[in-house]
Design an enzyme around this catalytic site. Structure first.
Site, mmCIF file in Angstrom:
data_model
loop_
_atom_site.group_PDB
_atom_site.id
_atom_site.type_symbol
_atom_site.label_atom_id
_atom_site.label_comp_id
_atom_site.label_asym_id
_atom_site.label_seq_id
_atom_site.Cartn_x
_atom_site.Cartn_y
_atom_site.Cartn_z
ATOM 1 N N ASP A 319 9.220 9.115 -6.675
ATOM 2 C CA ASP A 319 8.063 8.335 -6.240
ATOM 3 C C ASP A 319 7.573 7.481 -7.402
ATOM 4 O O ASP A 319 7.492 7.955 -8.538
ATOM 5 C CB ASP A 319 6.936 9.258 -5.778
ATOM 6 N N ASP A 356 -13.199 4.783 1.041
ATOM 7 C CA ASP A 356 -11.877 5.061 0.477
ATOM 8 C C ASP A 356 -12.052 5.749 -0.875
ATOM 9 O O ASP A 356 -12.497 5.133 -1.841
ATOM 10 C CB ASP A 356 -11.112 3.743 0.321
ATOM 11 N N GLU A 360 -7.641 3.510 -6.242
ATOM 12 C CA GLU A 360 -7.543 2.079 -5.948
ATOM 13 C C GLU A 360 -8.773 1.601 -5.179
ATOM 14 O O GLU A 360 -9.352 0.551 -5.479
ATOM 15 C CB GLU A 360 -6.271 1.789 -5.136
ATOM 16 N N THR A 390 -2.804 5.719 6.699
ATOM 17 C CA THR A 390 -1.721 6.602 7.129
ATOM 18 C C THR A 390 -0.401 5.994 6.681
ATOM 19 O O THR A 390 -0.301 4.772 6.475
ATOM 20 C CB THR A 390 -1.686 6.795 8.655
ATOM 21 N N ALA A 391 0.607 6.841 6.531
ATOM 22 C CA ALA A 391 1.919 6.353 6.103
ATOM 23 C C ALA A 391 2.537 5.432 7.145
ATOM 24 O O ALA A 391 3.379 4.589 6.812
ATOM 25 C CB ALA A 391 2.842 7.535 5.841
ATOM 26 N N GLN A 392 2.131 5.585 8.396
ATOM 27 C CA GLN A 392 2.694 4.758 9.465
ATOM 28 C C GLN A 392 2.055 3.365 9.495
ATOM 29 O O GLN A 392 2.740 2.351 9.551
ATOM 30 C CB GLN A 392 2.512 5.449 10.825
ATOM 31 N N ARG A 394 -0.035 2.048 7.058
ATOM 32 C CA ARG A 394 -0.115 1.511 5.697
ATOM 33 C C ARG A 394 -1.307 0.589 5.531
ATOM 34 O O ARG A 394 -1.257 -0.417 4.827
ATOM 35 C CB ARG A 394 1.196 0.809 5.318
ATOM 36 N N MET A 395 -2.415 0.954 6.200
ATOM 37 C CA MET A 395 -3.674 0.205 6.093
ATOM 38 C C MET A 395 -4.828 1.197 6.120
ATOM 39 O O MET A 395 -4.685 2.328 6.575
ATOM 40 C CB MET A 395 -3.857 -0.754 7.290
ATOM 41 N N SER A 396 -5.986 0.737 5.635
ATOM 42 C CA SER A 396 -7.233 1.484 5.808
ATOM 43 C C SER A 396 -8.350 0.457 5.926
ATOM 44 O O SER A 396 -8.140 -0.742 5.700
ATOM 45 C CB SER A 396 -7.484 2.429 4.624
#
Length: 691
Positions: A319, A356, A360, A390-392, A394-396
Site C-alpha cells: 500500500d 471527515d 487529509e 467508501t472504497a467503492q 471513492r468519495m465523501s
C-alpha cells in the site's frame, strides 16, 4: 510486547533445555526425526555391546565401545538440546504473554441498550471476563482494562496497547472504520467505547498467540518435509552401504588371510558419521527459531508454513500510504475551476470535510481557515448529513439543502457529475494532470452538478525506501505499489520510490484480481491489509500480514499479524523468511560436505588391518584406528553444539540473487564443511593420544 530480552544461552533457557533433552529421549519423540532415530538405535546397540564387553565377550575393548557409546548418546542429546533451546525461547515469549492474562471484569449491557452518548448509557452488570461469550456487549471507559477481543460498535477512545505491542503511544479505537478492533488485556486511557465480543473464552488473540508460540507439535513446512525426505534417502543409501561392509570385510579377511572382520561398533560409528546428522539434528530448531525471530519483530505467524512462504515470495503488494509514503498527506493548495474563486472552492471543500476525521480531511479544513479565515461550522447546525468515504465510491462529503457536495478522486467525481447530468470541464482535468505530475494527490470538489476545482494534497516518500526496494530487486522480488490515486500521481510516486510497478485507482476487487494473476503465473504473493475490504485479498495471498489495529475480519483472513501495525514490516517479514531458508540451505550444505573428511578418517581405520594400502588415505595422520574412529564420532557430536547459535540466530542476511547466494553458500559452507572436519578431527585425535 514488553518482555526482558534473553541471551541465547541464558540460564533461564539452558537449564530447562537440558532437562528437556533427556525427556526427548523417549522413542515416541525420537522416531519423528528419522535420521536422528537411526543414531538413537545405534546408541542403544552400542550400549548393549558395551554391557556385553563388561562380561569379557566384547568384540573390542570395553573402553573403546564405551567412548563410542557415550558420544553417540551425546549426539542424540545435543540434537534434543538444540530443539529444546529453540522451543524454550518460544515458551519464554509465551510466558510473557500469559502474564498479560489477569482477572478482568466487564461492564456487560444488553444489546438493545447500546448508548448513543455517554450521558444516556444504560445500567451495566459487572461480570468476570471469563463469562463473556461471542456476541455479548460491554462498555469500557477510562482506566478500564478491555475484557475481551471485540469490535467497537459505539464511541471512540484512546487505548494503551503497550502490553501487546510494546509501543507506549496510545492509539484511537472507534466504531465504523478500519480501526475498530480491540484486544483483551489492553487499557482504555480516555473516553468510552461499546464493544461487541468476537471470540469465546480460550479463543482470544492472546490465547491464540500463546498457543502458536509454545505449541510443541509444530507442523512441518513443505520445504522442511522435502528436505527430510532427502535426508532420509541419504540415510537409507548409507545404511545399505554400511550393511554391505560386514560381508565384504569377512570375505576380504578370508581371501587375504590377514586382519579381522570389521566390528559392529565401528560400523555403527561409520554409519552415524556418514548420515547427515548435523542438519537433521538442527532442522527442527531452525524452524522453531524462524517463528521465534518473527515474534521478536512483533509479528505473530500462524504457522511455520507462513514464515517459509515469506522466504519464497516473488511479488510484494505494498500500500502506498503508510508503507511507501509517510501517510500524512496535507492539503497545500486550492486550484479553482473556471468561474469559481479560490475562496468559493475553499468554502465548499471545507463543507465536504467538516465531518471527515481523516488527516487529509482535517488538513483541508485547516487550510481553508488559514488562507481565507473560513471558520469551522457544526455539521448538525447547518442541516447537513455526512456521507462517508467508501472504497467503492471513492468519495465523501455532505448532503445539504438538497445539494450533494462531494470531494474525491477525479474519476469518481467525473462519474458522479455525469450521473447527475452534469459536465466535467477539461480545464479541471488539466489541473488534475498538473497536480498528479508533481507527485501530489488531486482531490476534485463538486457542488451538485458543478465542478468547483481541485485540492492538492502533498505526499512524502519515506527516506531509504528506494534502497530497500533495490535490495529486494537484487533478490528477484518484484514490488508493486497499490494506491487509490489516479495513474499520473501513482506513476510519479512509483518513480520516486523505485517500485517495479503500480496499480492505480485500486479497488478491493482489483487487488484480488492482481494477486490471482500473479499466482496463476506461478509466483508467490505477499501483501498487508487492515480493513474488512482487504480480507478477500488477504485470504488469497500466500503471505498475508494483517495489522493488529485493523478489523477482526482482516486478522482472521491473514496468516500473520503485525502487533506494531506497521505496513513497512512486510519487507522485514520477507527478509526473515529468506534468512530461515538460507540458514537451512547453508547448514545442509555444511552437513553433507562434512562427510568427506569423516570418510577419510574412518574408512582407513576400519580396513587398514586387512588392506594396509588404505593407510595412504589417512591424510590426517591420525594416531591409531580406534583414535580415528572415536575422533570422528566426537567431532560429529560437537559440531551440532557449535552450530546451535547459527541455527537459532540465522545466517547473515544478504540481499543477493539466487545464483550469487548459491556461490556464497558453496564457498562459505561447502568449503567450510570440507575443511572444518579435517582440522577438528585432527585436534581431537591429538587430545585423545595425549590422554
Amino acid at each position: 510486547m514488553t518482555k526482558r530480552k534473553l541471551g541465547m544461552f541464558d540460564a533461564e533457557l539452558v537449564k530447562p533445555a537440558i532437562v528437556d533433552s533427556f525427556r526427548k529421549l523417549s522413542p515416541s519423540i525420537q522416531w519423528r526425526n528419522p535420521v536422528m532415530f537411526v543414531v538413537y538405535i545405534g546408541s542403544i546397540l552400542t550400549t548393549l555391546l558395551w554391557i556385553q564387553s563388561l562380561y569379557g565377550e566384547g568384540e573390542a575393548s570395553s573402553s573403546f565401545i564405551l567412548g563410542v557409546m557415550l558420544w553417540l548418546w551425546f549426539t542424540v542429546l545435543f540434537a534434543n538440546f538444540a530443539e529444546a533451546l529453540a522451543e524454550g525461547r518460544s515458551k519464554a515469549q509465551a510466558a510473557s504473554l500469559r502474564g498479560l492474562k489477569k482477572e478482568t471484569w466487564a461492564k456487560k449491557v444488553k444489546a438493545a441498550n447500546i448508548p448513543e452518548n455517554w450521558d444516556n448509557r444504560p445500567a451495566s452488570e459487572l461480570v468476570s471476563a471469563t463469562q463473556l461469550r461471542k456476541g455479548d456487549i460491554f462498555i469500557a471507559e477510562a482506566n478500564d482494562v478491555i475484557a475481551a477481543d471485540g469490535e467497537v460498535i459505539a464511541g471512540v477512545a484512546s487505548v494503551d496497547e503497550s502490553a501487546i505491542t510494546g509501543e507506549s503511544a496510545p492509539v484511537i479505537r472507534e466504531s465504523g472504520g478500519d480501526f475498530s478492533s480491540v484486544t483483551g488485556g489492553t487499557r482504555v486511557l480516555s473516553d468510552w467505547i461499546v464493544v461487541r465480543v468476537t471470540v469465546n473464552p480460550g479463543e482470544t488473540f492472546i490465547d491464540r498467540m500463546i498457543s502458536m508460540v509454545e505449541n510443541a507439535k509444530r507442523q512441518k513446512t513443505p520445504n522442511e518435509i522435502a528436505l527430510t525426505i532427502l535426508l532420509v534417502a541419504l540415510t537409507i543409501v548409507f545404511l545399505v552401504v554400511v550393511a554391505t561392509l560386514l560381508p565384504f570385510s569377512m570375505f576380504s579377511v578370508a581371501a587375504s588371510g590377514s586382519g579381522s572382520p570389521i566390528q559392529i561398533t565401528v560400523l555403527i560409528a561409520l554409519l552415524v558419521c556418514l548420515i547427515p546428522t548435523t542438519i537433521a539434528g538442527l532442522l527442527s530448531a531452525i524452524g522453531v527459531a524462524g517463528m521465534s525471530r518473527m515474534m521478536a519483530a512483533n509479528v505473530i505467524a500462524t504457522s511455520g508454513r507462513a514464515v517459509e512462504a515469506a522466504g519464497d515470495v516473488d511479488v510484494l503488494l505494498l500500500d502506498k500510504t503508510g508503507t511507501i509514503t509517510l501517510g500524512n498527506r496535507q492539503a497545500s493548495n486550492f486550484v479553482a475551476a473556471s468561474g469559481v474563486t479560490e475562496a468559493e472552492l475553499a468554502d465548499i471543500a471545507q463543507l465536504a470535510s467538516l465531518a471527515d476525521e481523516t488527516p487529509e480531511g482535517r488538513s483541508i479544513v485547516v487550510l481553508a481557515k488559514q488562507k481565507f479565515n473560513i471558520r469551522e461550522r457544526e455539521i448538525n447546525s447547518i442541516g447537513a448529513q455526512f456521507v462517508p468515504f467508501t472504497a467503492q465510491t471513492r468519495m465523501s462529503g455532505v448532503d445539504m439543502n438538497g445539494e450533494q457536495i462531494r470531494k474525491g478522486a477525479a474519476s469518481a467525481i467525473q462519474k458522479h457529475i455525469e450521473s447527475l447530468g452534469g459536465h466535467f470541464p477539461q480545464e479541471v482535468l488539466k489541473a488534475v494532470d498538473d497536480v498528479s505530475r508533481r507527485g501530489s494527490t488531486p482531490l476534485v470538489v463538486s457542488q451538485g452538478t458543478r465542478v468547483m476545482g481541485v485540492v492538492e494534497l502533498k505526499d512524502i516518500v519515506k527516506g531509504g525506501i528506494k534502497e530497500r526496494f533495490n535490495e529486494l530487486r537484487q533478490m528477484g522480488i518484484r514490488t508493486i505499489m497499490i494506491t487509490g490515486d489516479n495513474k499520473l500521481t501513482a506513476a510519479a510516486i512509483a518513480a520516486e520510490a523505485g517500485v517495479d510497478d503500480f496499480l492505480a485507482e485500486a479497488t478491493p476487487e482489483d487487488k484480488l484480481a492482481l494477486i490471482r494473476k500473479h499466482q496463476s503465473e506461478g509466483r508467490l504473493v505477499a501483501m498487508t491489509g487492515d480493513g474488512t475490504n482487504d480480507a478477500p485479498a488477504l485470504a488469497q495471498a500466500d503471505v498475508a500480514v494483517a495489522m493488529n489495529s485493523g478489523t477482526q475480519a482482516a486478522k482472521e483472513a491473514g496468516n500473520m499479524v503485525d502487533l506494531d501495525s506497521n505496513p513497512t514490516k512486510l519487507i522485514e517479514v520477507v527478509e526473515t523468511g529468506k534468512q530461515m531458508l538460507m540458514t537451512r540451505g547453508s547448514l545442509t550444505t555444511f552437513s553433507i560436505a562434512n562427510d568427506v573428511a569423516k570418510y577419510f578418517a574412518i574408512i582407513p581405520a576400519a580396513f587398514v588391518a586387512t588392506y594396509p594400502q588404505l593407510e595412504a588415505l589417512n591424510v590426517m595422520h591420525l594416531s591409531s584406528p580406534s583414535s580415528a574412529i572415536l575422533s570422528a564420532v566426537i567431532f560429529n557430536a560437537l559440531i551440532i553444539i557449535f552450530l546451535i547459535p547459527l541455527a537459532l540466530k540465522g545466517v547473515t542476511y544478504k540481499p543477493l540473487g539466487a545464483a550469487a547466494l548459491l556461490r556464497r553458500n558453496m564457498t562459505i559452507y561447502g568449503l567450510g564443511g570440507l575443511i572444518a572436519p579435517f582440522i577438528g578431527i585432527k585436534i581431537i585425535d591429538l587430545i585423545i593420544s595425549v590422554i
